[in-house]
Design an enzyme around this catalytic site. Structure first.
Site, PDB file in Angstrom:
ATOM      1  CB  SER A   8      -0.908   0.010   1.234  1.00  0.00           C
ATOM      2  OG  SER A   8      -1.565   1.252   1.343  1.00  0.00           O
ATOM      3  CG  MET A  68     -11.360   3.273   1.422  1.00  0.00           C
ATOM      4  SD  MET A  68     -10.197   3.227   2.797  1.00  0.00           S
ATOM      5  CE  MET A  68      -8.658   3.426   1.897  1.00  0.00           C
ATOM      6  N   GLY A 142      -9.404   4.212   6.640  1.00  0.00           N
ATOM      7  CA  GLY A 142      -9.176   5.643   6.695  1.00  0.00           C
ATOM      8  C   GLY A 142      -7.813   6.060   7.189  1.00  0.00           C
ATOM      9  CB  SER A 198       4.234   0.540   8.034  1.00  0.00           C
ATOM     10  OG  SER A 198       3.378  -0.305   8.779  1.00  0.00           O
TER      11      SER A 198
END
Length: 221
Positions: A8, A68, A142, A198
């Site tokens: 991501s 989203m 979010g 991460s």
């Protein structure tokens, strides 16, 4: 069914985003996960079409775009034109989910549907045969850096059983709090696409991505 790493970019260094995407792809990531947030469906605001277009030249890997946003069908064509290969929309954000899914398919993209942690998998019963992927959110969407919510893995198991009973080989993606420490649990539950932020982009990208690939090989071997 192959296991896929989908780093991501929400966790990447934005000052060197194209380079980071290229590194992850070279290290074995088959998907690049791109979170698009509108500040309405989720509190945060993130990337839009210009950013997706700007990093598209850095890799030919699948751009897995996670919408989203409220009523994501409004942006489907623009996302395709920017470089999206797979568009994943939230069940909770679509007033007419069937229409949105068909719209994405007609635009030539693969289509996924995402579920928030508290949304039961049964809401997709009528549409499972129309989608390429179901994304089970394992955190509330979010924000990056959250811990995986344990009960969401039971949803992954339920979904895999349901897909198997229908004879479908639909992909199951998991997004939220995925690390090397819990990745095996996620795979055992039935997911085959792991979104990691991460855990890939925090530190040595190549080393982190390859560690996931090795885990995939061990799990399947």
């Amino acid at each position: 069914m192959g296991m896929i790493l989908a780093p991501s970019i929400l966790a990447a260094d934005f000052a060197h985003l194209g380079k980071a995407v290229g590194q992850a792809a070279l290290a074995g990531a088959e998907y690049i996960h791109i979170d698009v947030m509108d500040g309405m469906f989720v509190p945060s605001i993130s990337f839009g079409m210009p950013v997706i277009r700007s990093i598209r030249p850095y890799t030919d890997k699948v751009f897995d775009v996670h919408m989203m946003v409220e009523e994501p069908g409004r942006y489907a064509e623009a996302m395709r034109d920017a470089g999206a290969d797979l568009l994943c929309v939230h069940q909770e954000a679509c007033r007419h989910l069937d229409r949105t899914v068909r719209q994405i398919r007609e635009l030539g993209m693969k289509v996924g549907v995402a579920l928030n942690p508290s949304t039961p998998v049964s809401v997709l019963d009528c549409i499972l045969e129309q989608v390429d992927m179901v994304l089970v959110m394992t955190v509330n969407p979010g924000f990056g850096g959250q811990k995986l919510i344990p009960y969401t893995l039971e949803k992954v198991r339920q979904l895999r059983c349901r897909l198997d009973s229908l004879g479908l080989d639909t992909d199951i993606e998991v997004d939220g709090g995925v690390t090397l420490d819990n990745a095996r649990q996620v795979l055992e539950a039935g997911a085959n696409i792991l979104v990691a932020g991460s855990a890939v982009f925090g530190g040595d990208i190549t080393e982190n991505a390859q560690a996931f690939i090795r885990l995939f090989e061990e799990f399947s071997g």
